[in-house]
Design a protein around this motif. Structure first.
Motif, mmCIF file in Angstrom:
data_model
loop_
_atom_site.group_PDB
_atom_site.id
_atom_site.type_symbol
_atom_site.label_atom_id
_atom_site.label_comp_id
_atom_site.label_asym_id
_atom_site.label_seq_id
_atom_site.Cartn_x
_atom_site.Cartn_y
_atom_site.Cartn_z
ATOM 1 N N THR A 31 10.720 9.746 -9.824
ATOM 2 C CA THR A 31 9.638 9.034 -10.491
ATOM 3 C C THR A 31 8.527 10.027 -10.763
ATOM 4 N N ASN A 32 7.496 9.600 -11.453
ATOM 5 C CA ASN A 32 6.371 10.493 -11.712
ATOM 6 C C ASN A 32 5.304 10.311 -10.638
ATOM 7 N N GLY A 33 4.439 11.293 -10.520
ATOM 8 C CA GLY A 33 3.372 11.229 -9.534
ATOM 9 C C GLY A 33 2.646 12.554 -9.429
ATOM 10 N N LYS A 34 1.507 12.552 -8.728
ATOM 11 C CA LYS A 34 0.712 13.767 -8.552
ATOM 12 C C LYS A 34 1.237 14.576 -7.361
ATOM 13 N N TYR A 35 1.399 15.877 -7.591
ATOM 14 C CA TYR A 35 2.079 16.772 -6.637
ATOM 15 C C TYR A 35 1.202 17.048 -5.416
ATOM 16 N N GLU A 36 1.835 16.909 -4.235
ATOM 17 C CA GLU A 36 1.174 17.281 -2.982
ATOM 18 C C GLU A 36 2.214 17.920 -2.059
ATOM 19 N N ASN A 64 1.200 8.159 -6.482
ATOM 20 C CA ASN A 64 1.152 7.315 -7.679
ATOM 21 C C ASN A 64 0.692 5.917 -7.266
ATOM 22 N N LYS A 65 -0.626 5.698 -7.263
ATOM 23 C CA LYS A 65 -1.191 4.417 -6.835
ATOM 24 C C LYS A 65 -0.737 3.270 -7.743
ATOM 25 N N HIS A 67 2.075 2.992 -9.289
ATOM 26 C CA HIS A 67 3.448 2.645 -8.928
ATOM 27 C C HIS A 67 3.464 1.823 -7.634
ATOM 28 N N GLU A 68 2.641 2.223 -6.662
ATOM 29 C CA GLU A 68 2.578 1.502 -5.390
ATOM 30 C C GLU A 68 2.072 0.077 -5.614
ATOM 31 N N ASN A 69 1.067 -0.076 -6.498
ATOM 32 C CA ASN A 69 0.530 -1.417 -6.776
ATOM 33 C C ASN A 69 1.558 -2.293 -7.487
ATOM 34 N N THR A 70 2.323 -1.673 -8.399
ATOM 35 C CA THR A 70 3.348 -2.431 -9.119
ATOM 36 C C THR A 70 4.434 -2.922 -8.164
ATOM 37 N N VAL A 71 4.795 -2.077 -7.235
ATOM 38 C CA VAL A 71 5.817 -2.450 -6.247
ATOM 39 C C VAL A 71 5.314 -3.586 -5.367
ATOM 40 N N SER A 72 4.007 -3.531 -4.990
ATOM 41 C CA SER A 72 3.361 -4.597 -4.221
ATOM 42 C C SER A 72 4.150 -4.949 -2.958
ATOM 43 N N LEU A 73 4.276 -3.989 -2.072
ATOM 44 C CA LEU A 73 5.054 -4.174 -0.845
ATOM 45 C C LEU A 73 4.514 -5.300 0.040
ATOM 46 N N PRO A 74 3.184 -5.366 0.308
ATOM 47 C CA PRO A 74 2.694 -6.459 1.181
ATOM 48 C C PRO A 74 3.048 -7.844 0.648
ATOM 49 N N THR A 75 2.953 -8.012 -0.679
ATOM 50 C CA THR A 75 3.269 -9.314 -1.285
ATOM 51 C C THR A 75 4.736 -9.675 -1.068
ATOM 52 N N LYS A 76 5.605 -8.707 -1.234
ATOM 53 C CA LYS A 76 7.043 -8.964 -1.078
ATOM 54 C C LYS A 76 7.398 -9.243 0.374
ATOM 55 N N LYS A 77 6.705 -8.620 1.308
ATOM 56 C CA LYS A 77 6.923 -8.936 2.726
ATOM 57 C C LYS A 77 6.523 -10.388 3.004
ATOM 58 N N MET A 78 5.396 -10.772 2.431
ATOM 59 C CA MET A 78 4.916 -12.143 2.630
ATOM 60 C C MET A 78 5.898 -13.143 2.013
ATOM 61 N N GLN A 79 6.437 -12.808 0.847
ATOM 62 C CA GLN A 79 7.382 -13.713 0.188
ATOM 63 C C GLN A 79 8.647 -13.894 1.025
ATOM 64 N N VAL A 80 9.081 -12.833 1.720
ATOM 65 C CA VAL A 80 10.238 -12.943 2.609
ATOM 66 C C VAL A 80 9.927 -13.890 3.760
ATOM 67 N N ASP A 81 8.743 -13.761 4.350
ATOM 68 C CA ASP A 81 8.353 -14.643 5.463
ATOM 69 C C ASP A 81 8.297 -16.107 5.016
ATOM 70 N N ILE A 82 7.708 -16.336 3.846
ATOM 71 C CA ILE A 82 7.597 -17.712 3.331
ATOM 72 C C ILE A 82 8.980 -18.305 3.058
ATOM 73 N N ALA A 83 9.829 -17.499 2.400
ATOM 74 C CA ALA A 83 11.173 -17.985 2.059
ATOM 75 C C ALA A 83 12.002 -18.258 3.311
#
Length: 317
Positions: A31-36, A64-65, A67-83
């Motif tokens: 993926t793309n992103g800033k090099y570190e 790549n902030k 990309h991280e926001n698009t992935v939205s990991l916290p939201t998907k974790k919450m959706q697993v708990d709800i489901a």
């Protein structure tokens, strides 16, 4: 003179080839992103060529902030708990007769979809850190300016594990009945003459090349101290036969006579005496004597070129 003694002797078949790493990889950005470039915890400095990295170590990170926001990991974790809770609730209601089997299956399906979405999110985020897929040495580390934008598909780092190596070899056809898979090999390089590495014959082709009259094979090499480097030219001495504690004498003192007899000289009562010997296997310095000499016999090792049978001699101390 020298006294005939016993020693271990090995029959060797010598070959050469280029040593290569058993594991090699070039890791590219997904993926793309800033090099570190990350800090090596062993040296407390940024990773560089030649560093040994552990499996799973993060060598480079692409920031790549967006990309991280698009992935939205916290939201998907919450959706697993709800489901999951919804599925468990539908199962409890179904047992009491307040829900249908279809309701339970739909809830289970939603839970599975939420888990799949979470796994996809982890997969997407895992593309940002560039990790070592195995323990090895950094052999390629293209330079990038810190925080420069890296595109997907760029070569980030090259790794090699050469703690075990291999060497492709070509052997003359007259050794085909001697060399076998599993035989031990002594491996040396002119840069590391004092160190002999151990190896094994791992593969042998049954086919003879019509042009070169040779057949190919592979040697695996143990290189725990990393003294042999990828690309080095190495010599392999295959131990095709070994005999322990046999009577052996220097090869160069054995003379040949017409009729095929092989002789050496012993000294008896100040006279040179020809001894016809039967020889066995040999290495680069010594040859086995199967018959004709006994342990403790005195043989001529210097000046034998000038002797004749029963000729008078004077022993020089």
């Amino acid at each position: 003179l020298a006294e005939v003694g016993k020693r271990d002797i090995r029959e060797l078949t010598t070959t050469t080839g280029t040593a290569k790493a058993t594991k090699t990889v070039e890791v590219k950005s997904e993926t793309n992103g800033k090099y570190e470039l990350m800090i090596n915890p062993k040296t407390k400095r940024p990773y560089k060529l030649g560093d040994i990295v552990e499996e799973g170590a993060v060598i480079i990170k692409l920031n790549n902030k967006e990309h991280e926001n698009t992935v939205s990991l916290p939201t998907k974790k919450m959706q697993v708990d709800i489901a999951k809770k919804e599925w468990e609730g539908q199962k409890a209601v179904f047992e009491k007769g307040g829900a249908t089997e279809k309701d339970v299956l739909n809830a289970e399906s939603s839970y599975i979809q939420a888990q799949s979405a979470l796994e996809s999110a982890y997969t997407e985020l895992a593309k940002l850190p560039i990790k070592a897929p195995f323990k090895g040495a950094i052999v390629n580390l293209p330079y990038f300016t810190p925080n420069v934008e890296i595109a997907s598909g760029e070569t980030m780092v090259g790794l090699m594990d050469y703690s075990q190596m291999y060497m492709e070899i070509a052997l003359p056809e007259n050794t085909i009945d001697k060399v076998k898979v599993g035989q031990k090999v002594l491996v040396t390089n002119y840069n590391i003459k004092s160190d002999t590495l151990s190896g094994l014959v791992s593969q042998l082709s049954p086919a003879i090349n019509e042009d070169t009259r040779t057949y190919t094979g592979y040697i695996t090499i143990n290189n725990p101290a990393l003294k042999l480097r990828p690309g080095m030219f190495a010599k392999g001495e295959i131990i095709t036969l070994q005999k322990d504690s046999v009577i052996a004498i220097p090869k160069d003192i054995v003379n040949s006579r017409r009729g095929g007899n092989r002789i050496v000289y012993t000294i008896e009562q100040n006279r040179a005496m020809e001894k016809i010997i039967t020889t066995g296997i040999s290495d680069d310095r010594f040859i086995e004597v199967e018959n004709g000499l006994n342990q403790g016999d005195k043989i001529v090792v210097k000046g034998y070129e000038f002797l004749r049978n029963r000729g008078k001699v004077k022993i020089m101390k």
